[in-house]
Design an enzyme around this catalytic site. Structure first.
Site, PDB file in Angstrom:
ATOM      1  N   CYS A 111       0.962  -1.029  -0.111  1.00 54.19           N
ATOM      2  CA  CYS A 111       0.036   0.025   0.049  1.00 54.19           C
ATOM      3  C   CYS A 111       0.898   1.200  -0.135  1.00 54.19           C
ATOM      4  CB  CYS A 111      -1.070  -0.053   1.117  1.00 54.19           C
ATOM      5  SG  CYS A 111      -2.042  -1.216   1.319  1.00 54.19           S
TER       6      CYS A 111
ATOM      7  N   THR B  73       4.754 -13.706   1.690  1.00 57.51           N
ATOM      8  CA  THR B  73       5.092 -12.966   3.041  1.00 57.51           C
ATOM      9  C   THR B  73       4.744 -11.623   3.012  1.00 57.51           C
ATOM     10  OG1 THR B  73       6.909 -12.228   1.601  1.00 57.51           O
ATOM     11  CG2 THR B  73       7.377 -14.275   2.797  1.00 57.51           C
TER      12      THR B  73
ATOM     13  N   HIS C   8      -0.483  -9.546  -5.048  1.00 52.13           N
ATOM     14  CA  HIS C   8       0.431  -9.370  -6.062  1.00 52.13           C
ATOM     15  C   HIS C   8       0.872 -10.642  -6.899  1.00 52.13           C
ATOM     16  CE1 HIS C   8       2.489 -10.817  -2.246  1.00 52.13           C
ATOM     17  NE2 HIS C   8       3.619 -11.621  -3.148  1.00 52.13           N
TER      18      HIS C   8
END
Ligand code: AMP
Length: 110
Positions: free
Chosen positions: A7, A94, A99
């Site tokens: 973010c 992780t 993504h």
């Protein structure tokens, strides 16, 4: 989302080697590349898993899957790439902001 590194990269709070961005996604180089070209495509909206997506986020992911092949040549991935999306701890995720890894720029191991 507070304390989410992706973010913060998406909104410019922390730097990254960005190669592409639009209103829905950002694409930047992975800090620890696993191939000659290793970039991450990240939706600006924060969610962890495909399982968590609402309808709007599913539409954003669909748009990402349309745009990624269009921009692939400009990322150095004209000759093909591997797309990896780790989902959850057992997969090795992780960073808990969805993504897509794009790996290429060379012949990848099988
Ligand atoms: P995953 O294991 O699928 O959650 O992948 C997370 C990826 O994010 C790893 O390949 C990391 O190298 C990468 N990464 C973590 N922090 C950063 C950062 N600040 N900039 C670029 N890539 C990062």
């Amino acid at each position: 989302m507070e304390n989410c590194i992706f973010c913060k990269i998406a909104n410019g709070e922390i730097p990254a080697a960005k190669l592409y961005e639009d209103e829905e996604m950002v694409v930047f180089r992975d800090l620890h590349p696993q191939a000659k070209v290793h970039v991450l495509a990240v939706p600006r909206q924060h969610f962890k898993l495909f399982a968590d997506m609402n309808a709007e986020q599913a539409e954003i992911v669909k748009n990402m899957l349309v745009k990624i092949p269009q921009i692939a040549p400009s990322l150095g991935l004209a000759d093909g790439y591997r797309l990896i999306v780790n989902q959850g701890e057992n997969a090795g995720q992780t960073v808990f902001h969805l993504h897509m890894h794009l790996l290429g720029g060379e012949k990848l191991p099988e």
